[in-house]
Design an enzyme around this catalytic site. Sequence first.
Site, PDB file in Angstrom:
ATOM      1  N   HIS A  22     113.319  26.832  56.151  1.00  0.00           N
ATOM      2  CA  HIS A  22     112.328  26.267  55.232  1.00  0.00           C
ATOM      3  C   HIS A  22     110.920  26.399  55.818  1.00  0.00           C
ATOM      4  O   HIS A  22     109.997  26.880  55.159  1.00  0.00           O
ATOM      5  CB  HIS A  22     112.668  24.799  54.985  1.00  0.00           C
ATOM      6  N   GLU A  23     110.770  25.983  57.083  1.00  0.00           N
ATOM      7  CA  GLU A  23     109.455  26.046  57.717  1.00  0.00           C
ATOM      8  C   GLU A  23     109.048  27.492  58.005  1.00  0.00           C
ATOM      9  O   GLU A  23     107.867  27.843  57.902  1.00  0.00           O
ATOM     10  CB  GLU A  23     109.471  25.231  59.017  1.00  0.00           C
ATOM     11  N   HIS A  82     107.439  28.991  54.935  1.00  0.00           N
ATOM     12  CA  HIS A  82     106.034  28.609  54.801  1.00  0.00           C
ATOM     13  C   HIS A  82     105.151  29.472  55.709  1.00  0.00           C
ATOM     14  O   HIS A  82     104.123  30.006  55.282  1.00  0.00           O
ATOM     15  CB  HIS A  82     105.846  27.137  55.191  1.00  0.00           C
TER      16      HIS A  82
END
Length: 271
Positions: free
Chosen positions: A60-61, A64
């Site tokens: 998820h990170e 980004h």
Amino acid sequence: MTFAATPRSRSEDRRISPVFWVLLAVLATSGWAVYAGYGNPRFGIFLFVVAGWMVSLCLHEYAHARTALHGGDLTVGAKGYLTLNPLKYTNALLSFVLPIIFVLLGGIGLPGGAVWIERHRIQGRLKHSLISAAGPLVNLVGAVLILVPVGAGWLDNPKVHAVWNGYELQVSPLALALGFLGMLELSATLLNLLPIPGLDGYGIIEPWLPYKTRRAVEPFAPYGMLAVFALLWQPEINHWFFEAVYGVMDLLGVDRLYSQLGHELFMFWKD
């Protein structure tokens, strides 16, 4: 610094961290043990779900950071965000400790924001929105990849059945573990898309809001995730939210019992 050292430095910035490889090893080993019926199945499910959830948080990170890199923030590599190392993120409490506590307490999947993007380096409102949307998109893709095989019955092992409250169930414990993990991914997707300060949903619309509105909302961003978790403790809101999550699971062919029983088995300390 020599010219030859520059490419090597960039390669180091993007090399997958040993920490992430360890998480993958725990995920694979515990998954095999649960599927084969080796060891304590409930503790195996616990390890599998926690490792899978942490891998998901890393991805998820990473999404980004990778989107920010292509958007113009070249500093994410030097910060270690492209190595999938959770120890490199700016706030381990928000990124990993709190999300895991949320899973332990209420079976709720809620990633926290942890990568520091230098937004002034990125031009264009659409790029800013895409950076925020990249994380929830990873959770959505993960949910589909997990739940579709479960719904299709591809992961059932006819030789190993889950046991709950002394009853042998005609389903593989791995399928139940994946049902619970897939539910966490779906809940993370839906929660993160809420337009609440501090969550990715607000990050998607923030670039399009008037400057005065953004300045007024900014002080509340650190508390957005905690506010959502507090709201989910309210029975009516909790019921409405999980009905929405289970509705999506139904579309993917997975009965809600897979998630609910997977959650029960996950809590091995409640024997």
